[in-house]
Motif scaffolding. Structure first.
Motif, PDB file in Angstrom:
ATOM      1  N   ARG A   1       0.830  -1.201   0.000  1.00 37.28           N
ATOM      2  CA  ARG A   1       0.000   0.000   0.000  1.00 37.28           C
ATOM      3  C   ARG A   1       0.863   1.249   0.000  1.00 37.28           C
ATOM      4  NH1 ARG A   1      -3.246  -0.861  -2.539  1.00 37.28           N
ATOM      5  NH2 ARG A   1      -3.671  -3.038  -2.394  1.00 37.28           N
ATOM      6  N   ALA A   2       0.459   2.239  -0.805  1.00 32.40           N
ATOM      7  CA  ALA A   2       1.210   3.495  -0.912  1.00 32.40           C
ATOM      8  C   ALA A   2       0.701   4.497   0.118  1.00 32.40           C
ATOM      9  CB  ALA A   2       1.083   4.058  -2.329  1.00 32.40           C
TER      10      ALA A   2
ATOM     11  N   ASP B   1       1.767   7.215   2.667  1.00 33.83           N
ATOM     12  CA  ASP B   1       2.906   8.080   2.925  1.00 33.83           C
ATOM     13  C   ASP B   1       2.909   8.502   4.386  1.00 33.83           C
ATOM     14  OD1 ASP B   1       5.080   9.694   2.648  1.00 33.83           O
ATOM     15  OD2 ASP B   1       4.382  10.631   0.803  1.00 33.83           O
TER      16      ASP B   1
ATOM     17  N   LEU C   1      -6.907   5.113  -3.740  1.00 36.59           N
ATOM     18  CA  LEU C   1      -5.533   4.730  -4.062  1.00 36.59           C
ATOM     19  C   LEU C   1      -5.346   4.552  -5.561  1.00 36.59           C
ATOM     20  CD1 LEU C   1      -4.813   2.202  -1.168  1.00 36.59           C
ATOM     21  CD2 LEU C   1      -3.706   4.410  -1.528  1.00 36.59           C
TER      22      LEU C   1
ATOM     23  N   SER D   1      -1.436   7.367  -4.138  1.00 34.44           N
ATOM     24  CA  SER D   1      -1.006   7.212  -2.749  1.00 34.44           C
ATOM     25  C   SER D   1      -1.870   8.086  -1.861  1.00 34.44           C
ATOM     26  CB  SER D   1       0.473   7.586  -2.584  1.00 34.44           C
ATOM     27  OG  SER D   1       0.655   8.967  -2.820  1.00 34.44           O
TER      28      SER D   1
END
Length: 778
Positions: free
Chosen positions: A40-41, A43, A299, A304
Motif C-alpha cells: 500500500r502506498a 505516505d 488509491l 497514494s
C-alpha cells in the motif's frame, strides 16, 4: 418524486440481483486490498502535508532545517568515571550500522586541513593578527617555541611548512568550539559535576517518522542500554526520532484506551437499541467494506494517500453511519418489509448524501493536498455507503418485522427531544437569525485563535529534560531563527563580505565559530594577512627563532594569490563542513544560513541590500512560518465552511423554498457553537477546531435533512440519537487526549453535534406547515 410506484416495483424486483452485484464488488475489492496491503502506498512523511511557504527559497530552507534536526540522533550516556577505550569500542560495535551510522569527524577534519593548507600564508587567527598588527612579534614566536617543547611528537614536514604554527592555530580556531571536550574515537567526552558524559552522534538510515524504522532503532537502543547497564551507566537518546516515536506510542495508547472504550460503548448501545447482535454485525461489516472500497478507489485514483489524511477521513465514518442507523431505526419501528423502510427514507438519504458530498467537494479547490485527499475519500466513501444501505441492508432484512424492537424508554426520549421547546423557538426565523448574529458577534469579540504549532503537540517531559541536559552540557542552545543571505553563485566574495558585515554589526547574535568567513576570510583580509606574514618572516625575531633547527625552517613567502572562493565553495569537503549552512537555492543562487542566538528579529529584509548591494537577506523562522501557514489554512477552511453553507442554501432552495435558509444554516450555527463554546472553556482555537466544525457541518446536514423530510419526526429522532451517541463515543472522547490538537477536535465535535441534535427538530414539516398557514392568514 423519486419514490414513485414504478420505480419501487423495479427496485423490489431487481434488489436481489443488485445486492449480489454490489456485495461482490465490496468483497472483491476488500480481498484485493487486504492481499496487497503490504504494498500500500501510504505516505508517512509529514513534510509532504505541511503547509508550504510561498517563497521557494524559504521552503527549501525550512526543509534543510527540518532535515538537519531530524536525520541525526545523539546517544548520550553518563559514567561515574571515564570508561576504558575497550568499553567504548564494545559499545560502538553493538550498534547495527544498517540502522544507525556513527558519524566520523576525524576524516573530514584531515581533508579540510589539506584543502586549506596551500593558502596558509594568508590565514591568521584574530589573536595572531592583533599581535602582528601591534608589533608584538615575540609573542608569536614564543607561542611557537612553547608548542615545540610541549608537544610529545615532532612532525618534521609540518614544522617545515608551518614553522611558527600559525596555520595550525588558525585551523583549530576555525573548528566549532565545544567546551572542555575530548574526542575518544567517535565519542565526545566531557566532565560534568564529577561525572563523565559521553555522546555518540549517529545518522539515521530512514525517515524518523517511519514507524517500522522506529521499532528497529528501539531494538538497537535496547541492546545498547543493556550493555551500558553492565557498566553502571544509562542511555539518554536525543533527537526528533525519539519525539516521533513517543508521539506514535502515545497515540496508540490513547486510541487503545479511548477507542476501545468507545467501541464497547457503541456495541452496548446498539445491542440495547436493536436487542440483537445480527443488525449490529451487518451494519459494522457493510460499513467497513464500503470504506475499504472508497479507500482502494482513492488509491487507484491518487496513487497514494497520506496516513494523516487517512485518519482525518474517519469523519466519513461519522457521517455515513447515519445512513445505516436511519434505515435500521425505521425498520425496527414499523411492522412491514425493509423495502418499505427504504421507500420512506430514500429522499432524505439521497438529499443528505448529495448535500454532504457537495460540502466536501469544496475541498478540491484548496491548495492543501491533505484536504484534497480527504475530499476524494468523501466523494467516494459516502456514495459507497449509500449504495450499501439501499442495496445490501434491505436484502439482509428481507423478512417482515413483526415486533417493535426499539426500547420504549428510547422511543419516549426521542419523542420528547423531537418536540423540545428550544428547537420550537428556533423554528421561528427571527429567533434563529438573532441567535446566529449573537453567536457570531460573541465569537468575533471573545475567541482568540492560537496557531502556534508548538502548542498543538504533547511533548514528553522526560525527553525534553534529556535534551536540555545534553544541550546544557555542550553549550548548544536550541535554534529556531535564522538569517539567510544569498547572492549569485558567481559572486561568492560578496556573500562572505555580507556575513562578515552582519557578524561585525551584531556580534552577540551570531556564533563566530560556525561562521564561514572564520574559515574563508575575504580577499581584503587575506591580503592584509599576507602582508603581516611578510613583516613577520622578514623580521629579526623570526630569523633568530631557534637556530638549532635552522635546517627545518622555511621562512620563504609565496606571492599573494587570493583563495578561489567560488571554487572552494563548490568543493564537497567544504560543503560537508557547512552541510546545513552553505546552500544551493532553488533559484540557482548560493545561500548561507546563519543561526541566530536570539529569537528577536534583528534586521529588516533590505538590510544587506542597503549595505552590500547585490546580496539579499531574509529573516527566517521555519517554526513561526509553519504557524503562520496553519493560521492561513484555518482562515481558508473558515471560508470553505461559509461557502458550503451558502452553497447548500442555494441547492436546497428548490426543495424547501424559503425554509432552505434554516435547513442549510442550522448545521453551520451548530458548528459555530462548537468552536465558540470550546474556546470559552479554555481550549485554543486552531486549524483542528475548523476541521471539527466541518465534521459537524457534514453530520448536521444529515440530521436536519432527515428531520425535514420525514412525516414521523419521533421515529427519525431515534436514529439521530443513536448517531449522536456513537459519534460522541467515537470522536467526543478524543477530548481526553493529552495532545492539544486531538483534544480540540474532540471537544468541538462533541459540543457541535449536541447543539445540532437539540435544534434539528426546528425544521420539522408539521412546524413548517403551521408557520406557513399562519403566514397566509396574516
Amino acid at each position: 418524486m423519486i419514490t414513485t410506484k414504478r420505480f419501487f416495483a423495479a427496485y423490489v424486483r431487481l434488489l436481489p440481483v443488485l445486492s449480489v452485484l454490489w456485495s461482490a464488488v465490496l468483497i472483491a475489492t476488500a480481498i484485493f486490498f487486504f492481499t496487497h496491503i503490504n504494498g500500500r502506498a501510504f505516505d508517512t512523511d509529514l513534510a509532504k502535508i505541511l503547509p508550504r511557504a510561498n517563497d521557494a527559497n524559504a521552503r527549501y530552507v525550512a526543509k534543510t532545517v527540518i532535515d538537519s534536526h531530524s536525520n541525526h540522533l545523539l546517544l548520550a550516556t553518563v559514567f561515574d568515571s571515564p570508561p576504558h577505550q575497550r568499553v567504548l569500542a564494545e559499545l560502538s560495535a553493538s550498534i547495527d550500522e544498517d540502522v544507525l551510522i556513527p558519524l566520523e569527524s576525524n576524516t573530514l577534519d584531515a581533508q579540510l586541513y589539506q584543502l586549506l593548507f596551500p593558502y596558509r600564508q594568508q590565514l591568521l587567527t584574530p589573536t595572531d593578527r592583533r599581535y602582528l598588527r601591534n608589533g608584538q612579534l615575540h609573542i608569536v614566536t614564543n607561542n611557537a617555541r612553547h608548542k615545540q617543547y610541549t608537544t610529545g611528537t615532532f612532525d618534521e614536514s609540518k614544522f617545515r611548512d608551518d614553522p611558527l604554527y600559525l596555520f595550525e592555530r588558525y585551523y583549530l580556531h576555525s573548528l566549532p568550539k565545544l567546551p572542555s571536550i575530548r574526542m575518544r574515537g567517535r565519542w565526545i567526552q566531557r566532565q560534568h559535576e564529577g561525572q563523565t558524559v559521553l555522546v555518540l552522534p549517529v545518522q539515521l538510515t530512514a525517515s524518523p517518522f517511519d514507524t517500522a524504522y522506529q521499532q528497529r532503532v528501539k531494538a538497537v537502543l535496547n541492546k545498547l542500554e543493556k550493555k551500558l547497564a553492565k557498566h553502571g551507566a544509562c542511555l539518554h537518546p536525543v533527537g526528533a526520532l525519539m519525539y516521533a516515536a513517543h508521539g506514535f506510542e502515545r497515540a496508540n495508547q490513547e486510541m487503545s484506551t479511548v477507542g476501545l472504550g468507545g467501541l464497547l460503548g457503541i456495541i452496548v448501545l446498539l445491542l440495547y437499541a436493536f436487542r440483537a447482535m445480527r443488525p449490529t454485525l451487518i451494519l459494522v461489516t457493510s460499513l467497513g467494506l464500503s470504506l475499504v472500497v472508497a479507500l482502494q478507489s482513492a488509491l487507484w485514483l491518487l496513487g497514494s494517500l497520506h496516513i494523516v489524511s487517512l485518519l482525518m477521513s474517519v469523519a466519513i465514518i461519522g457521517v455515513s453511519v447515519d445512513y445505516g442507523f436511519h434505515f435500521l431505526s425505521d425498520y425496527y419501528q414499523h411492522n412491514d418489509r425493509a423495502v418499505h423502510s427504504v421507500r420512506r427514507i430514500i429522499s432524505s438519504l439521497t438529499l443528505g448524501m448529495l448535500s454532504t458530498v457537495m460540502a466536501y467537494a469544496t475541498f478540491t479547490f484548496s491548495d492543501f493536498s491533505l484536504l484534497k485527499e480527504v475530499a476524494v475519500m468523501a466523494l467516494l466513501g459516502l456514495p459507497s455507503m449509500y449504495l450499501t444501505v439501499v442495496l445490501v441492508l434491505p436484502f439482509w432484512h428481507r423478512r417482515t418485522n413483526t415486533a417493535r424492537h426499539m426500547p420504549p424508554a428510547l422511543r419516549r426520549f426521542a419523542a420528547l427531544l423531537s418536540r423540545n421547546p428550544v428547537a420550537r423557538r428556533f423554528s421561528q426565523p427571527a429567533v434563529f437569525f438573532l441567535a446566529l448574529l449573537v453567536m457570531l458577534s460573541l465569537g468575533y469579540a471573545t475567541v482568540t485563535p492560537n496557531d502556534e504549532v508548538r502548542d498543538l503537540q504533547s511533548l514528553s517531559k522526560q525527553l525534553k529534560e534529556e535534551e536540555d541536559f545534553v544541550r546544557q552540557i555542550f553549550k548548544q542552545p536550541t535554534v529556531t531563527h535564522y538569517v539567510l543571505i544569498s547572492t549569485d553563485k558567481h559572486a561568492a566574495e560578496q556573500l562572505l563580505a555580507a556575513e562578515q558585515h552582519l557578524i561585525g554589526q551584531y556580534p552577540q547574535a551570531f556564533r563566530l565559530d560556525t561562521a564561514l568567513n572564520t574559515l574563508l576570510p575575504s580577499e581584503m583580509r587575506q591580503r592584509d594577512n599576507h602582508q603581516l606574514y611578510q613583516r613577520l618572516y622578514g623580521s629579526d625575531v623570526a630569523q633568530t627563532f631557534d637556530p638549532d633547527w635552522h635546517e627545518f625552517r622555511d621562512f620563504s613567502l609565496k606571492p599573494f594569490q587570493p583563495m578561489p572562493i567560488n571554487e572552494l565553495l563548490q568543493n564537497p569537503i567544504l560543503q560537508r563542513r557547512f552541510e546545513h549552512q552553505l546552500l544551493t537555492l532553488p533559484s540557482g543562487d548560493i545561500g548561507l544560513l546563519l543561526p541566530l542566538r536570539t529569537n528577536e528579529r534583528i534586521l529588516n529584509a533590505d538590510y544587506c541590500t542597503d549595505m552590500i548591494g547585490i546580496v539579499q537577506c531574509q529573516f527566517i523562522s521555519p517554526t513561526n512560518e509553519l504557524s503562520d501557514k496553519l493560521g492561513e489554512y484555518r482562515r481558508l477552511l473558515s471560508k470553505y465552511l461559509l461557502l458550503s453553507s451558502v452553497l447548500m442554501m442555494i441547492l436546497l432552495a428548490w426543495r424547501y423554498g424559503r425554509h432552505s435558509v434554516l435547513v442549510a444554516l442550522l448545521p453551520a450555527f451548530a458548528a459555530v457553537c462548537g468552536v465558540v463554546f470550546s474556546a470559552w472553556v479554555g481550549v485554543s482555537i486552531s486549524l483542528f477546531s475548523i476541521l471539527a466544525a466541518l465534521l459537524v457541518l457534514g453530520m448536521g446536514l444529515d440530521y436536519v435533512i432527515f428531520m425535514a423530510e420525514t412525516q414521523q419526526p419521533e421515529c427519525v429522532m431515534v436514529s439521530l440519537i443513536l448517531s449522536y451517541a456513537t459519534t460522541l463515543l467515537s470522536f467526543g472522547l478524543l477530548f481526553l487526549s493529552d495532545t492539544a490538537a486531538v483534544s480540540t477536535f474532540g471537544l468541538t465535535t462533541a459540543i457541535g453535534i449536541t447543539v445540532i441534535l437539540l435544534l434539528s427538530p426546528a425544521v420539522r414539516k408539521d412546524w413548517r406547515d403551521k408557520q406557513h398557514l399562519e403566514t397566509e392568514k396574516v
